[in-house]
Design an enzyme around this catalytic site. Sequence first.
Site, PDB file in Angstrom:
ATOM      1  N   PHE A  34       0.863  -1.190   0.000  1.00  0.00           N
ATOM      2  CA  PHE A  34       0.000   0.000   0.000  1.00  0.00           C
ATOM      3  C   PHE A  34       0.895   1.235   0.000  1.00  0.00           C
ATOM      4  CE2 PHE A  34      -2.391   3.465   1.854  1.00  0.00           C
ATOM      5  CZ  PHE A  34      -3.593   3.386   1.166  1.00  0.00           C
ATOM      6  N   ASP A  68       9.388   2.047   0.984  1.00  0.00           N
ATOM      7  CA  ASP A  68       8.339   2.877   1.566  1.00  0.00           C
ATOM      8  C   ASP A  68       8.281   2.555   3.054  1.00  0.00           C
ATOM      9  OD1 ASP A  68       5.982   3.894   2.582  1.00  0.00           O
ATOM     10  OD2 ASP A  68       4.784   3.447   0.806  1.00  0.00           O
ATOM     11  N   LYS A 117       3.590   9.777   8.105  1.00  0.00           N
ATOM     12  CA  LYS A 117       2.932   9.353   9.352  1.00  0.00           C
ATOM     13  C   LYS A 117       3.667   9.874  10.599  1.00  0.00           C
ATOM     14  CE  LYS A 117       0.238   5.311   7.863  1.00  0.00           C
ATOM     15  NZ  LYS A 117      -1.158   5.662   8.085  1.00  0.00           N
TER      16      LYS A 117
HETATM   17  C1  LIG Z   1       3.245   2.256   3.604  1.00  0.00           C
HETATM   18  C2  LIG Z   1       2.351   3.424   3.312  1.00  0.00           C
HETATM   19  N1  LIG Z   1       2.668   4.249   2.306  1.00  0.00           N
HETATM   20  C3  LIG Z   1       1.909   5.323   2.009  1.00  0.00           C
HETATM   21  C4  LIG Z   1       0.770   5.600   2.731  1.00  0.00           C
HETATM   22  C5  LIG Z   1      -0.064   6.802   2.395  1.00  0.00           C
HETATM   23  O1  LIG Z   1       0.113   7.773   3.389  1.00  0.00           O
HETATM   24  P1  LIG Z   1      -0.917   8.991   3.523  1.00  0.00           P
HETATM   25  O2  LIG Z   1      -2.205   8.437   4.037  1.00  0.00           O
HETATM   26  O3  LIG Z   1      -0.230   9.926   4.498  1.00  0.00           O
HETATM   27  O4  LIG Z   1      -1.053   9.604   2.189  1.00  0.00           O
HETATM   28  C6  LIG Z   1       0.409   4.769   3.804  1.00  0.00           C
HETATM   29  C7  LIG Z   1      -0.809   5.029   4.585  1.00  0.00           C
HETATM   30  O5  LIG Z   1      -1.320   4.204   5.303  1.00  0.00           O
HETATM   31  C8  LIG Z   1       1.217   3.648   4.094  1.00  0.00           C
HETATM   32  O6  LIG Z   1       0.910   2.812   5.097  1.00  0.00           O
END
Ligand SMILES: Cc1ncc(COP(=O)(O)O)c(C=O)c1O
Length: 402
Positions: free
Chosen positions: A140, A225, A255
């Site tokens: 994700f 990520d 986050k």
């Molecule tokens: C691994 C990862 N990347 C990207 C995101 C997207 O982050 P945002 O909700 O701040 O756009 C999330 C959100 O849960 C995530 O868990």
Amino acid sequence: MAMPSSATLELFSQHVVANYGRAPISIVRGQGSRVWDAEGRCYLDLLPGLGVSGLGHCPPKVVAAIQKQAAEILHIHNNYLIEPQAKLAERIVSKITGMGRAKVFFCNSGTEATECAIKLARLCGQEHGRWKIISTVRGFHGRTYGALSSTGQPKFHEGVGPLLPGFSFVPLNDLAALESAFDAETVAFQVEPIQGEGGINPCSLEYLQAARALCDKHQALLMYDEVQCGMGRSGDYFGYQTLKAPAPDVLWLAKALGGGFPIGAVVAKDGPAAALKPGTHGSTYGGNHLACAASLAVFDSIDEEGLLVHVRETGQHLGHLLQDLASAFPKKITEIRRMGLMVAIELTFPGAPVVAACRDEGLLVNVTQGNVLRLLPALTVTKGELDEGLAIIHKVLAAHEA
Ligand SMILES: Cc1ncc(COP(=O)(O)O)c(C=O)c1O
């Protein structure tokens, strides 16, 4: 005085887009791992801010830094020097082991960070006709189009196509699938070292070692990520460090980076970072004084309060509690996965009623992938709070008729 939850619910139903499944409680105050609703009821929050409030709610150093910075200057755009941005970039890079010299781009969220990483990769590859990115099944990476297109969960793609082309998806930890996914147009392999939304699935060390070797062989970028698994959650600053995996070429954060304040960051080795030439990318808010002051205070808290060691200790304690839970409910729990304070309790039935029952008992957790209870406790959580939370889960599972 806060409005009653029912009045806020009424305003929501009239005026706010209904794209989230919201519990009908209005949270008005938080401190550490506790929050209070408008009626004054206290909840133990083992998922503070869905990983955003990594230090718990209202961490004192972060609150103080925001208050101090807010009185000086909130925001200036990126056509001037921003001292806290420079200091924060230095601080982030100092924590990333094995990457060598690197530079940071700031944005405001995880999905924006993913967008930047995708653009950076394509900019690096354009001269050589490389533009495709390999991503993982169940990964994700966010909700905007590039990040969404790189997300390996078809349910998020439904009805919004066509997506950005050039992404392929390989099952996590499947070395052969990864090897055969590379071709002459591949510019990067993008992966969460520990999948969060996908159900707390760690990469194996061998997988990331092989990924590093394959990226080197194909002159592609290895990109991590760390939006959910980074910033101390795994017991080290970054998930790849806990896995003892090779450093990537590009890594991104959001986050918990801001301790509750929106901020995202993409870190790239000097070589690839140079592809982001003036005009190629930007963000009006990204890296402003307020966000960077908050984030610097997050690093101060983690370092000065010894929180990485605390995560490892409380994580071990949590591991014992989870083992007890699994042995108490062998027919209801199929698997437990834990990395530091990142936990999945995989159930044999849908988790939503369990989440609701926990909330009725005063505990906040959530469910991902339909049947995976997810806990992302604050790095500051105490063993006593974990005992309390796990006792509630125990009680709820005992009462649940599957
Ligand atoms: C691994 C990862 N990347 C990207 C995101 C997207 O982050 P945002 O909700 O701040 O756009 C999330 C959100 O849960 C995530 O868990």
